[in-house]
Design a protein around this motif. Structure first.
Motif, PDB file in Angstrom:
ATOM      1  N   TYR A 196       0.874  -1.174   0.000  1.00  0.00           N
ATOM      2  CA  TYR A 196       0.000   0.000   0.000  1.00  0.00           C
ATOM      3  C   TYR A 196       0.909   1.221   0.000  1.00  0.00           C
ATOM      4  O   TYR A 196       1.717   1.387   0.923  1.00  0.00           O
ATOM      5  N   VAL A 216       3.079   0.342   3.313  1.00  0.00           N
ATOM      6  CA  VAL A 216       2.918  -0.926   4.033  1.00  0.00           C
ATOM      7  C   VAL A 216       3.091  -2.089   3.056  1.00  0.00           C
ATOM      8  O   VAL A 216       2.343  -2.215   2.087  1.00  0.00           O
ATOM      9  N   ALA A 223       2.222  -5.354   2.541  1.00  0.00           N
ATOM     10  CA  ALA A 223       1.194  -6.196   3.159  1.00  0.00           C
ATOM     11  C   ALA A 223       1.332  -7.669   2.781  1.00  0.00           C
ATOM     12  O   ALA A 223       1.091  -8.555   3.598  1.00  0.00           O
ATOM     13  N   PRO A 267      -2.783 -14.087  12.407  1.00  0.00           N
ATOM     14  CA  PRO A 267      -3.124 -13.019  13.342  1.00  0.00           C
ATOM     15  C   PRO A 267      -3.614 -11.775  12.616  1.00  0.00           C
ATOM     16  O   PRO A 267      -3.385 -11.609  11.417  1.00  0.00           O
ATOM     17  N   SER A 268      -4.254 -10.913  13.342  1.00  0.00           N
ATOM     18  CA  SER A 268      -4.748  -9.649  12.798  1.00  0.00           C
ATOM     19  C   SER A 268      -3.591  -8.861  12.174  1.00  0.00           C
ATOM     20  O   SER A 268      -2.508  -8.790  12.741  1.00  0.00           O
ATOM     21  N   GLY A 269      -3.820  -8.322  10.987  1.00  0.00           N
ATOM     22  CA  GLY A 269      -2.819  -7.496  10.337  1.00  0.00           C
ATOM     23  C   GLY A 269      -1.842  -8.248   9.452  1.00  0.00           C
ATOM     24  O   GLY A 269      -0.923  -7.654   8.884  1.00  0.00           O
ATOM     25  N   CYS A 270      -2.018  -9.578   9.302  1.00  0.00           N
ATOM     26  CA  CYS A 270      -1.048 -10.355   8.524  1.00  0.00           C
ATOM     27  C   CYS A 270      -1.336 -10.325   7.029  1.00  0.00           C
ATOM     28  O   CYS A 270      -0.592 -10.886   6.237  1.00  0.00           O
ATOM     29  N   GLY A 271      -2.444  -9.688   6.627  1.00  0.00           N
ATOM     30  CA  GLY A 271      -2.698  -9.541   5.196  1.00  0.00           C
ATOM     31  C   GLY A 271      -3.791 -10.447   4.638  1.00  0.00           C
ATOM     32  O   GLY A 271      -3.951 -10.553   3.425  1.00  0.00           O
ATOM     33  N   LYS A 272      -4.563 -11.075   5.521  1.00  0.00           N
ATOM     34  CA  LYS A 272      -5.631 -11.985   5.064  1.00  0.00           C
ATOM     35  C   LYS A 272      -6.658 -11.253   4.200  1.00  0.00           C
ATOM     36  O   LYS A 272      -7.000 -11.699   3.107  1.00  0.00           O
ATOM     37  N   SER A 273      -7.150 -10.124   4.722  1.00  0.00           N
ATOM     38  CA  SER A 273      -8.164  -9.367   3.971  1.00  0.00           C
ATOM     39  C   SER A 273      -7.579  -8.817   2.672  1.00  0.00           C
ATOM     40  O   SER A 273      -8.261  -8.772   1.650  1.00  0.00           O
ATOM     41  N   THR A 274      -6.319  -8.408   2.734  1.00  0.00           N
ATOM     42  CA  THR A 274      -5.668  -7.893   1.522  1.00  0.00           C
ATOM     43  C   THR A 274      -5.668  -8.967   0.439  1.00  0.00           C
ATOM     44  O   THR A 274      -6.035  -8.705  -0.708  1.00  0.00           O
ATOM     45  N   GLU A 296      -8.800  -4.726  -4.975  1.00  0.00           N
ATOM     46  CA  GLU A 296      -7.470  -4.110  -4.941  1.00  0.00           C
ATOM     47  C   GLU A 296      -6.641  -4.679  -6.085  1.00  0.00           C
ATOM     48  O   GLU A 296      -6.878  -5.813  -6.506  1.00  0.00           O
ATOM     49  N   ARG A 321       3.675  -9.348   8.573  1.00  0.00           N
ATOM     50  CA  ARG A 321       4.578  -8.260   8.230  1.00  0.00           C
ATOM     51  C   ARG A 321       5.912  -8.641   7.617  1.00  0.00           C
ATOM     52  O   ARG A 321       6.882  -8.778   8.324  1.00  0.00           O
TER      53      ARG A 321
END
Ligand SMILES: Nc1ncnc2c1ncn2[C@@H]1O[C@H](COP(=O)(O)OP(=O)(O)O)[C@@H](O)[C@H]1O
Ligand SMILES: [Mg+2]
Length: 249
Positions: A13, A19, A21, A40-47, A56, A210
């Motif tokens: 991003y 970032v 991602a 875990p939260s923030g690891c890029g699953k949604s991305t 995206e 990350r």
């Protein structure tokens, strides 16, 4: 040929603090396979899910669904989010048939399928209810029935039961198992819940944070049809221990 084929997919991003991602993701999903992206939260699953959905664009790498490169959303890839975005002024039936109706599909072509999808999601008796008259779990059922009515070949689900209470979540997991058993749609299911991943998926991809990478691929050695009973079983607990160990690394 794989239904979803992802090669060296990278996502950054842009911005003042860019970032990174996703880092060189390789992923092959077969037709009719149910995979879970776990991490875990923030690891890029949604991305990753949003890239497959076409919301995206990738920064590098290749992404194909059914052999076609993805550059925009499409009805063959149905998405279910944590909260079903239903039109509050339309009843359950009207919400479920909204997609085909707006696309100009003749009524006779979508009515039978919509009826069937309401049946398998347990909503047949609630067609005339407005969203406000439904519980959170019921609204999620409507969201699922709506996507299934589109006839999507791939179902993309981003923590769809994450906002539900524990009891309702179990009921919805059971429902999804039975829906999948009937339709055998390809599913990409994002979750941070290990139990949920084991219960539902054929294959679990554990992601590390990350930048997001696929750390491990785990084939779930539990036969189908599955039921909630297996959560107390030995194979389940063995697998859970193994995944927990990997996620701590
Ligand atoms: N639109 C965006 N712009 C900038 N950074 C983003 C955007 N979406 C997500 N991120 C960042 O990318 C990383 C991965 O996010 P996300 O894919 O939402 O993870 P997850 O779904 O696993 O919680 C996070 O660090 C997040 O802050
Ligand atoms: Mg997310």
């Amino acid at each position: 040929m794989s239904n979803i084929s992802i090669t060296q997919l990278d996502k950054t991003y842009p911005g003042v603090t860019a970032v990174h991602a996703l880092d060189r993701i390789d992923l092959q999903v077969e037709q009719g396979e149910f995979i879970a992206l776990l991490g875990p939260s923030g690891c890029g699953k949604s991305t990753l899910l949003n890239l497959i959905a076409g919301f995206e664009a990738p920064s590098a790498g290749e992404l194909r669904v059914g052999g076609q490169p993805i550059d925009r959303p499409g009805p063959e890839r149905g998405v279910v989010f944590q909260e079903a975005a239903l039109f509050p002024w339309l009843n359950v039936w009207e919400n479920v048939v909204f997609g085909p109706k707006i696309a100009g599909v003749p009524k006779r072509d979508y009515t039978a399928r919509a009826e069937e999808m309401l049946e398998i999601t347990g909503l047949s008796a609630f067609k005339r209810h407005l969203p406000v008259q439904l519980s959170g779990g019921m609204r999620q059922r409507v969201g699922i029935a709506r996507v299934l009515t589109l006839g999507s070949k791939v179902l993309l689900m981003d923590e769809p039961f994450g906002a539900l209470d524990a009891q309702t979540r179990l009921t919805m997991q059971e429902l999804l198992l039975s829906v999948w058993q009937t339709l055998r749609t390809t599913v990409v299911f994002v979750t941070h819940d290990i139990d949920e991943a084991i219960l539902l998926a054929d294959t679990i991809y554990v992601m590390s944070a990350r930048p997001g990478r696929i750390a491990t691929r785990i084939a779930v050695p539990i036969e189908r049809p599955r039921s909630l009973d297996l959560i107390t079983g030995e194979v389940f607990n063995e697998l859970k221990r193994e995944i927990l160990k990997q996620m701590r690394h």
